[in-house]
Enzyme design. Structure first.
Site, PDB file in Angstrom:
ATOM      1  CD  GLN A  18     -29.672  10.713 -13.160  1.00 30.73           C
ATOM      2  OE1 GLN A  18     -29.408   9.972 -12.158  1.00 30.73           O
ATOM      3  NE2 GLN A  18     -30.613  11.506 -13.416  1.00 30.73           N
ATOM      4  CD  GLU A 140     -33.614   6.607 -14.990  1.00 29.47           C
ATOM      5  OE1 GLU A 140     -34.039   5.594 -14.792  1.00 29.47           O
ATOM      6  OE2 GLU A 140     -32.291   6.990 -15.146  1.00 29.47           O
ATOM      7  CG  ASP A 169     -30.016   9.101 -16.883  1.00 26.07           C
ATOM      8  OD1 ASP A 169     -29.599   8.858 -17.849  1.00 26.07           O
ATOM      9  OD2 ASP A 169     -31.090   9.843 -16.639  1.00 26.07           O
ATOM     10  N   GLY A 248     -39.541 -13.004  -5.505  1.00 27.48           N
ATOM     11  CA  GLY A 248     -38.364 -13.775  -5.293  1.00 27.48           C
ATOM     12  C   GLY A 248     -38.670 -15.347  -4.497  1.00 27.48           C
ATOM     13  N   GLY A 249     -37.838 -15.827  -4.110  1.00 25.92           N
ATOM     14  CA  GLY A 249     -38.109 -17.222  -3.502  1.00 25.92           C
ATOM     15  C   GLY A 249     -38.693 -16.830  -2.195  1.00 25.92           C
TER      16      GLY A 249
END
Length: 424
Positions: A18, A140, A169, A248-249
């Site tokens: 892959q 993977e 991959d 996140g923010g």
């Protein structure tokens, strides 16, 4: 000069499975002539996870369109002759073999560079060509495990979880393609000399997980917390699994909608500047100034209560209805789409990200389209993946300049035969 971005670039693609084929397919879609160099038994994925036992698998065909296939047995002198001639005629050689495989055939980087000083040698390794892990095998899930993804994916009370996205991959293939393009540019402006380009799966996963390493620093060895997480983090010395927290923010989470099936959810974001809009949408004016949610710090502290309020409001909508409701008010929100839904999604169709590939000898099939949009330079059409060895004679005549007599001589020398099995 051709009209495609990589017209005139010829790639000897020895990659399989892959990561490498993803990379070379992207380059083919930008116009490179990708010659897939296969053992006479073929890329192993031709037979993996087959939907039809008599056809090449979708695993193979979806990763190898717009390429030409040539077979050669490098355990024969004739096969090595073909390989060396292709080295002379190609700009890039790509491989993702285990450490030292090509060298055992006598083709170290030094030997390859001697044959063609201009060639770029692009390689994918699990953990790079040097270091304590360089001989480890990588797949993977292993790349995700050792690159920081698994330990930060899922819910804290559950085991580490691999992502559905193939960041080990396909992510590494994208990194390699960028490196190849950079090396081609460097060669053009630095005397025409080729170089080595290496992308390691662990390192690519780390790059894609860089915000988690940001959070690792913010923990300050257990002295500080991550206030955007919905669960306590003070005292932790490693970034935890965040569940569906945005991390996140801006606060975000997964919200259920009717009829409450497996994928009847939306992902909902509460922007700091947009809080009054959200509050009025799910409640009333009093919610705008409610002391539990009036500031970002308070919303973070009380976010589990906030998510319950939003879920109670959203339960009267389907995920498509709630997404439309939110977008009318400029509130970031998107439905969780199953693979089945994505296959028939009108926006995806408009962006040509699900493409019907027509003309394959074994039948038409669908594939994911080109994710990089150029105003000029991509191929006009995604072509079928090649049958095993389909272009062997064509490539030998057109690229190597071999005559029919020479090809017959190579055939007699075992160039296209299945390599003999090792004696036990």
């Amino acid at each position: 000069m051709g009209s495609k971005a990589l017209s005139g670039v010829r790639i000897l693609d020895m990659t399989h499975v892959q990561a490498g084929p993803t990379s070379s397919q992207l380059l083919a879609w930008m116009g490179a002539d990708v010659i897939k160099f296969e053992n006479p038994t073929g890329d192993i994925t031709r037979k993996q996870l087959r939907h039809d036992p008599n056809k090449d698998s979708l695993y193979f065909t979806m990763l190898n369109s717009n390429k030409r296939s040539i077979i050669a047995n490098m355990k024969s002198k004739a096969g090595c002759e073909i390989f060396e001639e292709l080295l002379r005629k190609c700009d890039v050689i790509m491989e993702n073999f285990g450490p030292g495989v090509l060298a055992r055939f006598g083709y170290t980087w030094e030997k390859i560079h001697e044959i063609n000083p201009a060639i770029i040698y692009a390689t994918i390794k699990g953990f790079g060509s040097s270091g304590p892990y360089s001989d480890y095998k990588a797949y993977e899930p292993i790349a995700q495990a050792m690159g920081g993804s698994m330990s930060t994916t899922g819910f804290p009370e559950n085991p580490p979880t691999i992502t559905g996205a193939q960041i080990g991959d396909t992510g590494t293939g994208l990194h390699l393609a960028i490196g190849i393009c950079a090396a081609l540019y460097h060669r053009t402006h630095n005397g025409g000399i080729g170089q080595e380009v290496e992308a390691a799966m662990q390192e690519s996963v780390m790059n894609l997980c860089r915000v988690k390493f940001r959070d690792q620093g913010r923990l300050m060895g257990g002295k500080a917390a991550l206030p955007e997480y919905s669960r306590p983090t003070l005292g932790l010395t490693a970034v935890p699994r965040a569940g569906n927290d945005s991390g996140g923010g801006q606060l975000g989470n997964c919200i259920p909608c009717k009829p409450f099936g497996t994928n009847d959810y939306v992902y909902f974001i509460v922007q700091e500047a947009n809080w009054p809009v959200v509050a009025r949408a799910i409640g009333d004016e009093a919610l705008v100034t409610d002391e539990r949610f009036a500031t970002l710090a308070e919303r973070r502290k009380n976010q589990n209560e906030l998510w319950k309020m939003i879920a109670d409001f959203a339960k009267n909508y389907t995920k498509r209805e709630f997404t439309a409701f939110c977008n009318e008010k400029n509130i970031p929100c998107g439905p969780v789409l199953s693979t089945e839904e994505i296959m028939t999604d009108p926006h995806v169709a408009h962006r040509e990200m699900i493409v019907k590939v027509e003309g394959h000898p074994q039948g038409d099939y669908y594939t994911v389209g080109m994710p990089i949009k150029l105003s000029m330079g991509n191929v006009d059409k995604i072509l079928p993946a090649p049958m095993l060895g389909e272009h062997t004679e064509e490539v030998l005549k057109e690229v190597c300049g071999f005559s029919a007599e020479k090809i017959a001589e190579l055939k007699a020398g075992g160039a296209f035969e299945v390599p003999p099995k090792k004696k036990k």
